[in-house]
Design a protein around this motif. Structure first.
Motif, PDB file in Angstrom:
ATOM      1  N   THR A   1       0.845  -1.195   0.000  1.00 58.03           N
ATOM      2  CA  THR A   1       0.000   0.000   0.000  1.00 58.03           C
ATOM      3  C   THR A   1       0.880   1.244   0.000  1.00 58.03           C
ATOM      4  OG1 THR A   1      -1.759  -1.130   1.157  1.00 58.03           O
ATOM      5  CG2 THR A   1      -1.753   1.255   1.332  1.00 58.03           C
ATOM      6  N   SER A   2       2.042   1.140   0.605  1.00 63.57           N
ATOM      7  CA  SER A   2       3.061   2.194   0.711  1.00 63.57           C
ATOM      8  C   SER A   2       2.460   3.547   1.058  1.00 63.57           C
ATOM      9  CB  SER A   2       3.929   2.272  -0.544  1.00 63.57           C
ATOM     10  OG  SER A   2       3.192   2.509  -1.698  1.00 63.57           O
ATOM     11  N   CYS A   3       1.938   3.619   2.277  1.00 64.03           N
ATOM     12  CA  CYS A   3       1.320   4.850   2.770  1.00 64.03           C
ATOM     13  C   CYS A   3       2.241   6.053   2.667  1.00 64.03           C
ATOM     14  CB  CYS A   3       0.873   4.675   4.228  1.00 64.03           C
ATOM     15  SG  CYS A   3      -0.678   3.783   4.351  1.00 64.03           S
ATOM     16  N   GLY A   4       3.547   5.821   2.620  1.00 68.34           N
ATOM     17  CA  GLY A   4       4.467   6.948   2.477  1.00 68.34           C
ATOM     18  C   GLY A   4       4.413   7.569   1.097  1.00 68.34           C
ATOM     19  N   GLY A   5       3.779   6.897   0.140  1.00 66.47           N
ATOM     20  CA  GLY A   5       3.685   7.437  -1.215  1.00 66.47           C
ATOM     21  C   GLY A   5       4.889   7.091  -2.062  1.00 66.47           C
ATOM     22  N   LEU A   6       4.753   7.332  -3.363  1.00 68.03           N
ATOM     23  CA  LEU A   6       5.820   6.972  -4.301  1.00 68.03           C
ATOM     24  C   LEU A   6       6.544   8.189  -4.845  1.00 68.03           C
ATOM     25  CD1 LEU A   6       4.328   4.018  -6.401  1.00 68.03           C
ATOM     26  CD2 LEU A   6       5.667   3.944  -4.317  1.00 68.03           C
ATOM     27  N   VAL A   7       6.275   9.384  -4.296  1.00 62.83           N
ATOM     28  CA  VAL A   7       6.962  10.558  -4.805  1.00 62.83           C
ATOM     29  C   VAL A   7       8.195  10.872  -3.954  1.00 62.83           C
ATOM     30  CG1 VAL A   7       5.206  11.682  -6.208  1.00 62.83           C
ATOM     31  CG2 VAL A   7       5.108  11.926  -3.735  1.00 62.83           C
TER      32      VAL A   7
ATOM     33  N   ILE B   1       9.900  -0.762  -0.045  1.00 61.66           N
ATOM     34  CA  ILE B   1       8.565  -1.278   0.275  1.00 61.66           C
ATOM     35  C   ILE B   1       8.633  -2.733   0.709  1.00 61.66           C
ATOM     36  CG2 ILE B   1       6.278  -1.800  -0.688  1.00 61.66           C
ATOM     37  CD1 ILE B   1       6.654   0.677  -2.459  1.00 61.66           C
TER      38      ILE B   1
ATOM     39  N   LEU C   1      12.421   1.124  -5.145  1.00 58.61           N
ATOM     40  CA  LEU C   1      11.975   1.915  -6.285  1.00 58.61           C
ATOM     41  C   LEU C   1      12.773   3.210  -6.321  1.00 58.61           C
ATOM     42  CD1 LEU C   1       9.387   0.267  -5.022  1.00 58.61           C
ATOM     43  CD2 LEU C   1       8.107   1.573  -6.704  1.00 58.61           C
TER      44      LEU C   1
ATOM     45  N   THR D   1       7.917  14.954  -6.113  1.00 63.59           N
ATOM     46  CA  THR D   1       6.673  15.705  -6.193  1.00 63.59           C
ATOM     47  C   THR D   1       6.842  17.012  -6.952  1.00 63.59           C
ATOM     48  OG1 THR D   1       4.894  16.682  -4.893  1.00 63.59           O
ATOM     49  CG2 THR D   1       7.043  16.706  -3.887  1.00 63.59           C
TER      50      THR D   1
ATOM     51  N   ALA E   1       6.858  12.705 -10.650  1.00 60.27           N
ATOM     52  CA  ALA E   1       6.763  11.343 -11.187  1.00 60.27           C
ATOM     53  C   ALA E   1       6.674  10.351 -10.037  1.00 60.27           C
ATOM     54  CB  ALA E   1       7.991  11.032 -12.033  1.00 60.27           C
ATOM     55  N   LEU E   2       6.131   9.193 -10.342  1.00 56.71           N
ATOM     56  CA  LEU E   2       6.102   8.107  -9.364  1.00 56.71           C
ATOM     57  C   LEU E   2       7.397   7.311  -9.493  1.00 56.71           C
ATOM     58  CD1 LEU E   2       2.450   6.802  -9.894  1.00 56.71           C
ATOM     59  CD2 LEU E   2       3.281   8.371  -8.149  1.00 56.71           C
ATOM     60  N   ALA E   3       7.893   6.841  -8.355  1.00 57.45           N
ATOM     61  CA  ALA E   3       9.077   5.981  -8.388  1.00 57.45           C
ATOM     62  C   ALA E   3       8.716   4.656  -9.053  1.00 57.45           C
ATOM     63  CB  ALA E   3       9.582   5.749  -6.969  1.00 57.45           C
ATOM     64  N   ARG E   4       9.729   4.008  -9.656  1.00 53.50           N
ATOM     65  CA  ARG E   4       9.490   2.740 -10.350  1.00 53.50           C
ATOM     66  C   ARG E   4      10.431   1.666  -9.819  1.00 53.50           C
ATOM     67  NH1 ARG E   4       6.236   4.585 -14.154  1.00 53.50           N
ATOM     68  NH2 ARG E   4       6.121   2.643 -15.297  1.00 53.50           N
TER      69      ARG E   4
ATOM     70  N   GLN F   1       0.304   9.949   7.791  1.00 52.17           N
ATOM     71  CA  GLN F   1       0.410  10.043   6.332  1.00 52.17           C
ATOM     72  C   GLN F   1      -0.788  10.761   5.731  1.00 52.17           C
ATOM     73  OE1 GLN F   1       3.040   9.563   4.778  1.00 52.17           O
ATOM     74  NE2 GLN F   1       4.242   8.393   6.215  1.00 52.17           N
TER      75      GLN F   1
ATOM     76  N   HIS G   1      -0.058  13.656  -6.511  1.00 50.32           N
ATOM     77  CA  HIS G   1      -0.026  12.191  -6.342  1.00 50.32           C
ATOM     78  C   HIS G   1      -0.987  11.719  -5.261  1.00 50.32           C
ATOM     79  CE1 HIS G   1       1.164   8.140  -5.582  1.00 50.32           C
ATOM     80  NE2 HIS G   1       2.101   8.373  -4.715  1.00 50.32           N
ATOM     81  N   ARG G   2      -1.078  12.455  -4.163  1.00 50.30           N
ATOM     82  CA  ARG G   2      -1.732  11.911  -2.988  1.00 50.30           C
ATOM     83  C   ARG G   2      -3.164  12.384  -2.792  1.00 50.30           C
ATOM     84  NH1 ARG G   2       1.929  10.007   0.663  1.00 50.30           N
ATOM     85  NH2 ARG G   2       0.137   8.909   1.458  1.00 50.30           N
TER      86      ARG G   2
ATOM     87  N   ILE H   1      -2.398   6.954  -3.816  1.00 49.73           N
ATOM     88  CA  ILE H   1      -1.430   5.878  -3.620  1.00 49.73           C
ATOM     89  C   ILE H   1      -2.191   4.579  -3.439  1.00 49.73           C
ATOM     90  CG2 ILE H   1      -1.112   6.548  -1.156  1.00 49.73           C
ATOM     91  CD1 ILE H   1       1.545   4.861  -3.256  1.00 49.73           C
TER      92      ILE H   1
ATOM     93  N   MET I   1      -0.903   9.173 -10.679  1.00 48.34           N
ATOM     94  CA  MET I   1      -0.746  10.625 -10.644  1.00 48.34           C
ATOM     95  C   MET I   1      -2.080  11.227 -11.102  1.00 48.34           C
ATOM     96  SD  MET I   1       2.373  11.325  -9.675  1.00 48.34           S
ATOM     97  CE  MET I   1       2.846  12.970 -10.211  1.00 48.34           C
TER      98      MET I   1
END
Lengths: 368, 413
Positions: free
Chosen positions: A177-183, A189, A274, A279, A287-290, B124, B219-220, B309, B317
């Motif tokens: 779910t990665s609540c920390g986000g991907l930015v 993860i 990733l 942001t 971009a989102l991390a990959r 978060q 993103h969020r 997310i 995004m």
């Protein structure tokens, strides 16, 4: 008396101006410049001629504080500051002051408590962590302890003792779910690395009692699966059974999110790593991390594999990134595939490099 | 000697706990301030955390709690051994998350008297998370309200909204992102829903006052408000040259580093020119040369939708909707999109999932009358990100071996 009417409406802390210290209240919208001092202090300069300084203190993993420690910060803000502080979006603490001299006193007092000032300019701004084993039901890996180990290893990047090409953000998520986000430039993860299983008795608590209901509605446990890897069927005794199709499963754990009785083998759990998220609209834009690495082992207490891979990534960026170039922008510039070659990582369907899309955020409005 | 299954389990649990307690000690060492040290100073049931670490698995199940006529804002857990419970409040921060020491003191007193003395400064989602004494939670709600805030930010409804620090401390702010958060929290159709859980899943709004997007809105958030401007940035050529003369910056760097390739140097007139058409509002030159280069004076708010997310079809995004003259112009649009979402989506699908399924352009076009300005922008296509993996044993060995090589290079074990 407690009544539905008395309890139902929320009491909101608005307007925000009521919460501001006077030194800021008079300068809202009037800031005209800023200066960085000492990698952790920002001087905000107002048209009015006033200056406000924010002194950024790095938080504990998962930004958990005892009231005792927050009282001490509050005491420092009273002694040397302007009787005010703020929490950043990442949960770090910024103590506010009216002179550089007082800011440096705040820094000293914070360091005497065992905390560090930094995270401004070309530094590690923060390592974001979800709550994981502290309170979460779906966590696979304990992100706060991993975050502690990463901070222990990379403290000098936060304080600025060891300079970086640009700002760096790391996020740690305990589950997919990665609540920390991907930015973030680097995201770690925790995940199971495997398809789930279940106790055939206990799983009944997450399924309808009678199979007749399958004609009317899809059970939630089946519905939440994004790849249709869970099938429900009618058993002979008219109870509901499920099949989990391993070939389809991506290990995302969304089934566990709605049912505590989905189980995984913790020995197969690992971390994916990733890169390339951010942001800000600077450089290649948001971009989102990959996925760079789909799985590395998780070995407490030292998480050596995770520390080594992150160290290696930072070193590659330090040697090859241009001055002022975020790691995510560097990764976009050279391509994920090139970075994988430099690291000699085996590539499978889980970390196959795709050309990362860019031009997100407000850039989508610019159509020339 | 044969032992019963119950005793066996008890002993196994003891082993797990003692291993976990050792791990806790480890995480109190090292230079960085430790969460364990902080938690030890509180009444939080740390042995549940220790057991989790010992076992390599979270020891919490979902729990339940009842606070009279309050349905949103608290989360309850019970430990897998049934011995402990945990309850925490998600408390609204004021926009900007500023506290005078006096205001913070009241919250700290509250956290001590009604809680465990433990605070997560920013969760978060955005709220301040205060660990509670479950027995006092009902009474605590009223106390918190008397302090001037409340609990919220959980469940299938509007969550806490987040904003960047905005004009309170930042010179780049192009609109008042803090007032915008206040406006939408109190916007009647939203405010009415803060206490209910009736949507398919959560809804978040985030407000960033410039394209650097410190609130991580693109993103969020299901609905993102990002400050921008029309045209090229404003340039004070004299001040810019002065900055170069004083060694603060190099103009040719600004030209070379512009991600849009929008800046040119006019050698004859000794000035830069920025193409309004090319400028992608990256903020690159502005943050390097401010205040010699500033955002243009025609300020706008970009509205985007569908970021998240956590959603059925993975992380996303946000996509572009419209450019607004004022942040207050999106209320009808938000409520109309929510109406469609309620109709189209099952439980646990985010707005971004619905927009993906139904077609972003089609849905947005159908509600364009709710907005005062034209729809604008071209969404960038996204590929799905799978951040987990289902590996076979050979693949697991292969990646273990790779990780071992990197670990050896960095000190080995």
């Amino acid at each position: 008396m407690i009544t539905p009417a008395s309890r139902f409406k929320k009491k909101l802390p608005v307007p925000y101006t009521d919460s501001l210290p006077d030194e800021i209240k008079g300068n809202v919208g009037k800031w005209k410049d800023r200066k960085f001092h000492d990698h952790g202090i920002i001087e905000h300069i107002s048209e009015s001629g006033e200056h406000v300084f924010s002194v950024k203190v790095g938080a504990t993993p998962n930004v958990r504080f005892s009231t005792d420690t927050l009282r001490k910060f509050s005491g420092i803000a009273d002694q040397y500051g302007i009787h005010a502080l703020r929490f950043t979006r990442s949960g770090n603490v910024e103590l506010l002051a009216n002179s550089l001299e007082n800011s440096l006193k705040i820094k000293q007092a914070v360091e005497d408590l065992g905390y560090f000032v930094g995270g401004v300019g070309n530094t590690l701004w923060s390592i974001g962590s979800c709550t994981a084993y502290l309170t979460c039901t779906t966590a696979v890996v304990d992100s706060p302890s991993l975050t502690k180990v990463l901070y222990d290893n990379f403290k000098s990047y936060f304080t600025g003792e060891d300079p970086l090409p640009a700002k760096l953000r790391i996020n740690v998520g305990g589950c997919p779910t990665s609540c920390g986000g991907l930015v973030a430039d680097i995201v770690l993860i925790g995940h199971y690395g495997d398809a789930p299983s279940y106790d055939p008795e206990k799983i009944k608590m997450c399924l309808p009692a009678k199979a007749d209901s399958l004609d009317k509605a899809v059970p939630e446990l089946v519905m939440v699966c994004p790849v249709n890897a869970i099938k429900a069927y009618k058993k002979e005794d008219n109870s509901v059974g499920i099949d989990i199709i391993r070939e389809k499963c991506i290990g995302c754990g969304r089934c566990k999110d709605v049912c505590d009785h989905i189980t995984f083998d913790p020995h197969k759990a690992g971390l994916s790593i990733l890169v390339g998220g951010k942001t800000s609209n600077t450089g290649f834009g948001p971009a989102l991390a990959r996925v760079l690495v789909p799985w590395i082992p998780v070995r407490t207490p030292e998480y050596r594999e995770a520390v080594a891979v992150v160290s290696k990534l930072i070193d590659i960026w330090k040697s090859n990134g241009k001055p002022g170039e975020r790691m995510s922008d560097y990764v976009h510039r050279i391509g994920l595939s090139e970075l994988q070659k430099m690291l000699d990582i085996p590539v499978t369907r889980w970390n196959k490099p795709t050309s990362p899309p860019s031009g997100f955020g407000v850039r989508q409005f610019l159509t020339e | 000697m044969k032992i019963s299954e119950g005793e066996f389990k008890e002993r196994e649990n003891d082993d797990v706990l003692s291993k976990g307690l050792e791990l806790l000690e480890y995480y109190e060492k090292g230079p960085w301030p430790s969460h364990v040290t902080e938690i030890r100073k509180t009444k939080y049931p740390i042995e549940v955390y220790a057991s989790g670490l010992g076992k390599g698995e979270s020891q919490w199940y979902g729990g339940s709690a009842k606070i009279r006529y309050v349905y949103v804002g608290f989360i309850s857990r019970r430990s897998k051994d049934g011995k402990q419970t945990e309850l925490h409040f998600r408390v609204f921060h004021p926009s900007g998350q500023f506290y005078t020491t006096e205001a913070l003191g009241k919250l700290l007193d509250f956290a001590d008297k009604y809680g465990l003395g433990l605070i997560e400064t920013t969760g978060q989602t955005g709220g301040m998370i205060i660990s509670m004494d479950a027995d006092l939670a009902d009474e605590a709600v009223d106390v918190l309200r008397s302090i001037g805030t409340d609990i919220g930010d959980t469940g299938d409804t509007f969550r806490d909204f987040a904003s960047c620090v905005g004009p309170a401390l930042c010179e780049y702010a192009m609109y008042d992102s803090l007032a915008a958060r206040d406006y939408y929290l109190a916007y009647p159709p939203i405010y009415e829903n803060l206490s209910n859980q009736q949507f398919p899943f959560k809804v978040k709004l985030k407000f960033s006052a410039c394209p650097m997007d410190c609130a991580r809105a693109a993103h969020r958030a299901d609905f993102a408000f990002i400050g921008m401007w029309d045209g090229a940035p404003d340039v004070d050529q004299d001040l810019l040259r002065k900055k170069e003369e004083e060694g603060e910056l190099k103009i040719h760097h600004l030209v070379e580093e512009c991600p849009s390739g929008a800046i040119t140097w006019d050698e004859e007139r000794k000035k830069i020119e920025i193409s309004a058409g090319k400028c992608q509002k990256s903020m690159n030159c502005i943050r390097r040369a401010f205040p010699a280069i500033k955002p243009g004076k025609d300020r706008k708010v970009a509205l985007l939708a569908g970021g998240n997310i956590k959603g059925r079809f993975g992380p996303k995004m946000a996509k572009p909707v419209a450019i607004l003259d004022d942040y207050r112009q999106a209320g009808d649009f938000i409520m109309k999109i929510i109406e469609i979402w309620e109709e189209k989506s099952p439980h646990k699908e985010r707005i971004g999932d619905m927009l993906f399924k139904e077609g972003f352009g089609k849905v947005i076009d159908g509600v364009k009358d709710t907005l005062p300005t034209n729809l604008q922008g071209i969404p960038v296509g996204q590929t799905r990100i799978i951040n987990s993996a289902v590996l076979n044993d050979a693949e697991r060995r292969m990646y273990s071996e790779w990780a071992r090589r990197i670990t050896d290079e960095y000190g080995g074990d």
